[in-house]
Design a protein around this motif. Structure first.
Motif, mmCIF file in Angstrom:
data_model
loop_
_atom_site.group_PDB
_atom_site.id
_atom_site.type_symbol
_atom_site.label_atom_id
_atom_site.label_comp_id
_atom_site.label_asym_id
_atom_site.label_seq_id
_atom_site.Cartn_x
_atom_site.Cartn_y
_atom_site.Cartn_z
ATOM 1 N N ALA A 103 43.114 45.307 55.154
ATOM 2 C CA ALA A 103 43.449 44.457 53.931
ATOM 3 C C ALA A 103 42.465 44.581 52.878
ATOM 4 O O ALA A 103 42.611 44.672 51.762
ATOM 5 C CB ALA A 103 43.675 42.905 54.405
ATOM 6 N N GLU A 104 41.247 44.426 53.329
ATOM 7 C CA GLU A 104 39.933 44.637 52.482
ATOM 8 C C GLU A 104 39.949 45.940 51.602
ATOM 9 O O GLU A 104 39.776 46.097 50.625
ATOM 10 C CB GLU A 104 38.579 44.451 53.126
ATOM 11 C CG GLU A 104 38.480 42.983 53.685
ATOM 12 C CD GLU A 104 36.939 42.913 54.264
ATOM 13 O OE1 GLU A 104 36.200 43.504 53.502
ATOM 14 O OE2 GLU A 104 36.865 42.162 54.982
ATOM 15 N N GLU A 105 40.215 47.068 52.517
ATOM 16 C CA GLU A 105 40.349 48.487 51.983
ATOM 17 C C GLU A 105 41.668 48.436 51.017
ATOM 18 O O GLU A 105 41.311 49.038 49.837
ATOM 19 C CB GLU A 105 40.649 49.485 53.174
ATOM 20 C CG GLU A 105 40.498 50.812 52.699
ATOM 21 C CD GLU A 105 39.170 51.458 52.602
ATOM 22 O OE1 GLU A 105 38.816 52.405 51.722
ATOM 23 O OE2 GLU A 105 38.282 51.035 53.189
ATOM 24 N N ALA A 106 42.796 47.710 51.295
ATOM 25 C CA ALA A 106 43.701 47.820 50.302
ATOM 26 C C ALA A 106 43.373 47.082 49.039
ATOM 27 O O ALA A 106 43.822 47.787 48.080
ATOM 28 C CB ALA A 106 45.127 47.205 51.040
ATOM 29 N N LEU A 107 42.742 46.134 49.230
ATOM 30 C CA LEU A 107 42.456 45.289 47.744
ATOM 31 C C LEU A 107 41.488 46.054 47.092
ATOM 32 O O LEU A 107 41.537 46.048 45.969
ATOM 33 C CB LEU A 107 41.969 43.785 48.185
ATOM 34 C CG LEU A 107 41.251 43.095 47.192
ATOM 35 C CD1 LEU A 107 42.689 42.724 46.300
ATOM 36 C CD2 LEU A 107 40.984 41.728 47.670
ATOM 37 N N PHE A 108 40.493 46.574 47.633
ATOM 38 C CA PHE A 108 39.629 47.622 47.084
ATOM 39 C C PHE A 108 40.095 48.681 46.241
ATOM 40 O O PHE A 108 39.894 48.922 45.038
ATOM 41 C CB PHE A 108 38.532 48.188 48.157
ATOM 42 C CG PHE A 108 37.531 49.177 47.556
ATOM 43 C CD1 PHE A 108 36.657 48.826 46.638
ATOM 44 C CD2 PHE A 108 37.806 50.547 47.678
ATOM 45 C CE1 PHE A 108 35.632 49.787 46.270
ATOM 46 C CE2 PHE A 108 36.888 51.504 47.442
ATOM 47 C CZ PHE A 108 35.719 51.158 46.514
ATOM 48 N N HIS A 109 41.306 49.414 46.859
ATOM 49 C CA HIS A 109 41.973 50.540 46.301
ATOM 50 C C HIS A 109 42.999 49.731 45.152
ATOM 51 O O HIS A 109 43.080 50.663 44.067
ATOM 52 C CB HIS A 109 42.651 51.176 47.181
ATOM 53 C CG HIS A 109 41.808 51.843 48.184
ATOM 54 N ND1 HIS A 109 41.028 52.955 47.683
ATOM 55 C CD2 HIS A 109 41.851 52.066 49.333
ATOM 56 C CE1 HIS A 109 40.448 53.673 48.702
ATOM 57 N NE2 HIS A 109 40.811 53.166 49.623
ATOM 58 N N LEU A 110 43.377 48.936 45.399
ATOM 59 C CA LEU A 110 44.255 48.329 44.363
ATOM 60 C C LEU A 110 43.385 47.842 42.941
ATOM 61 O O LEU A 110 43.757 48.134 42.188
ATOM 62 C CB LEU A 110 44.975 46.982 44.484
ATOM 63 C CG LEU A 110 45.767 46.279 43.693
ATOM 64 C CD1 LEU A 110 46.775 47.236 43.217
ATOM 65 C CD2 LEU A 110 46.464 45.038 44.424
#
Length: 222
Positions: A103-110
């Motif tokens: 989830a942290e990686e996804a938020l970073f990319h978003l």
């Protein structure tokens, strides 16, 4: 004849329009920033406030103004991040994903994609980013560098408005003296307001009694 208020187990319909949001000194800065969203530095804003303070309500207000989508941070792992990044986006409860690497990686990319595409991002959280416990340093850096505004605990005027809104959302009709009575006696917090309305609703439903000062006193005595 004594008139009794009938109580029904009705669904909660939360009103989330701008006209349903009561402005007070506790939230005036946040409301002004939401309404002036085109002027956000770096095209992003973090909305911080305790549970029940109106973060979700303001996110919906902003989504209407900015033609944005809304997604919970924990749902990002199942989302199409490039598709989300094609427009303005609000990400709720960002502090819920601490220690969730995916989830942290996804938020970073978003975050990076949406801003790179020239769009605007609203984040919400109950705490400031330095207290989230993020494990991804690059995400922590970007969140801590995001301009933030705080929704403070309510003053008396806002607390009364919140109590009335919570009851209206539940289709409850308190007597005129009920709200002032509760405002003077419960803790000055959104959580306390939500808890007392939950208990009033349950007791009124169980007993068939109207929501008035006497019923409120019974709940508080518990």
């Amino acid at each position: 004849m004594t008139q009794r208020q009938l109580s029904f187990d009705l669904p909660v319909r939360e009103a989330l329009g701008r006209d349903d949001f009561f402005v007070s000194p506790a939230n005036a800065e946040a409301v002004a920033l939401i309404e002036g969203w085109r002027g956000w530095p770096s095209r992003k804003l973090l909305l911080v406030g305790p549970p029940g303070s109106g973060k979700t309500h303001l996110a919906h207000v902003w989504a209407t103004l900015a033609d944005a989508r809304i997604i919970a941070a924990h749902a990002l792992t199942r989302a199409d991040i490039p598709a989300l990044a094609t427009g303005n986006i609000a990400v709720e409860d960002c502090d819920d994903i601490a220690r969730d690497a995916a989830a942290e990686e996804a938020l970073f990319h978003l975050h990076n994609l949406a801003l790179a595409e020239g769009h605007t991002v609203l984040f919400t959280a109950a705490r400031a980013p330095q207290h989230w416990g993020l494990s991804l340093p690059d995400l922590a850096s970007r969140m801590q560098g995001t301009p933030a505004t705080i929704l403070h605990e309510p003053d008396d005027t806002l607390l009364a408005a919140v109590l009335m809104k919570l009851m209206t959302d539940r289709q409850l009709s308190p007597s005129p003296e009920t709200i002032p009575y509760l405002t003077r006696r419960i803790d000055r917090s959104f959580e306390a307001a939500r808890d007392v309305v939950d208990e009033l609703d349950a007791l009124a439903l169980a007993t068939g009694r109207p929501i008035n000062r006497a019923l409120a006193a019974k709940v508080l005595d518990k």
